[in-house]
Design an enzyme around this catalytic site. Sequence first.
Site, PDB file in Angstrom:
ATOM      1  N   TYR A 167      37.209  56.856  75.102  1.00  0.00           N
ATOM      2  CA  TYR A 167      37.127  58.013  75.993  1.00  0.00           C
ATOM      3  C   TYR A 167      36.318  59.131  75.338  1.00  0.00           C
ATOM      4  O   TYR A 167      35.395  59.696  75.954  1.00  0.00           O
ATOM      5  CB  TYR A 167      38.533  58.507  76.326  1.00  0.00           C
ATOM      6  CG  TYR A 167      38.572  59.764  77.151  1.00  0.00           C
ATOM      7  CD1 TYR A 167      38.232  59.763  78.498  1.00  0.00           C
ATOM      8  CD2 TYR A 167      38.957  60.973  76.578  1.00  0.00           C
ATOM      9  CE1 TYR A 167      38.266  60.923  79.250  1.00  0.00           C
ATOM     10  CE2 TYR A 167      39.003  62.143  77.327  1.00  0.00           C
ATOM     11  CZ  TYR A 167      38.655  62.113  78.655  1.00  0.00           C
ATOM     12  OH  TYR A 167      38.690  63.264  79.400  1.00  0.00           O
TER      13      TYR A 167
ATOM     14  N   PRO B 206      81.825  97.975 108.798  1.00  0.00           N
ATOM     15  CA  PRO B 206      81.895  99.321 109.380  1.00  0.00           C
ATOM     16  C   PRO B 206      83.081 100.117 108.861  1.00  0.00           C
ATOM     17  O   PRO B 206      84.211  99.623 108.785  1.00  0.00           O
ATOM     18  CB  PRO B 206      82.010  99.044 110.884  1.00  0.00           C
ATOM     19  CG  PRO B 206      81.309  97.740 111.068  1.00  0.00           C
ATOM     20  CD  PRO B 206      81.645  96.938 109.839  1.00  0.00           C
TER      21      PRO B 206
END
Length: 398
Positions: A119, A309
Amino acid sequence: MNILVTGAKGMVGTALVNNLKNIKENKNRTRPNIHVDEIYEYDIQSTEAELDDYCKSADFVFHLAGVNRPENPEDFMRGNFGFTSKLLDTLKKYGNKATIMLSSSVQATLAGRFGDSEYGRSKKAGEELFFQYARETDAKVAVYRFPNLMGHSRPKYNSAVSTFCWAVANDEEFTVNDRATELELLYIDDLIEGMFDLMEGKEQRCEFDGVDTVLKDDGRYCCVPAIHKVTLGEIVDLLQEFKQQPVSLLMPEMPEGSFAKKLFSLYLTYLPTEKFKYQLKMNEDSRGSFTELMHTVNCGQVSINISKPGITKGQHWHNSKWEQFIVVSGHGLIQERNINTGEKIEFEVSGDRIEAVYMIPGWSHNIINLSETENLITVMTCNEIFDPEHPDTFFEPV
């Protein structure tokens, strides 16, 4: 500018083409000096006629095509040297002196030495072709010797990092032969920025001392200097941290430009789709809920608080701990009182006008939902991760 990219379907080619398209379509405006007209994508499925047309019209060539895992070692030379020769011959046929970039490898440095490979020899041969082509045609060539590349690619192929990312993300087994083995890694985004630098004539020149890269103004080769040197052990340890993040909520340290930041981005690309989301623990009671979203190593945590609430939450103070309350939905009142002087202050807050309010050390504080019908949703940041053994939280009504 017409740009030819060979190996356009590979890891680097795909990323480069995607980002060239961003410039062409004016989505990326960080490179105003680069103008892209056409992008020619050449890959293994392309025809010789297409290559001929592309070489005739290209103004800039990125030669990324290559062979890295052939069945026969001799195919390295055929694929890396042979196609490079064909590409250059086709450009010469049309007298095209477009700037051309070659993707080579640091393994070419070892060609003809102990430890070389087929390679590396094929890459070295391709480099020499390029330099010869430059002498013959006076065209500008840029030969890049890349280290190991780090980007989304096929696992169990030619990238240990991709294999580890895939295995950890998908709960697969993997083996680390030597945790001390060190890799030189270049992240795909840094590589792409390096290619844009080249297109603007700002490439980095370098030479190679052994296998190390040395930046030099008059260097023969080009390189992208944003290289990370990390061991296999460091990589897999980071990946295990990333895997635990949805459970621990702890986001690892990822400074700008760090290897960890880049690895985490890459790791996420290997997650199976069923892991794209994860559940968070909601601590619920009659007043609403409190959910920790994220812990950080140095900057505390981020949480989400939902008050029903009419509910009041808080009513405590801290010695050193501080918080920020950011109401993103609903209508509320934040009250704070200095426990030593008795000074008191109030802030009316609303998701219609997002603001951040500090809860100061030494001030008792609360948050009240003023709505009779809607929940109050508050993002809360804190400078430390909550420790039940040392809570630094003391009840006292405002």
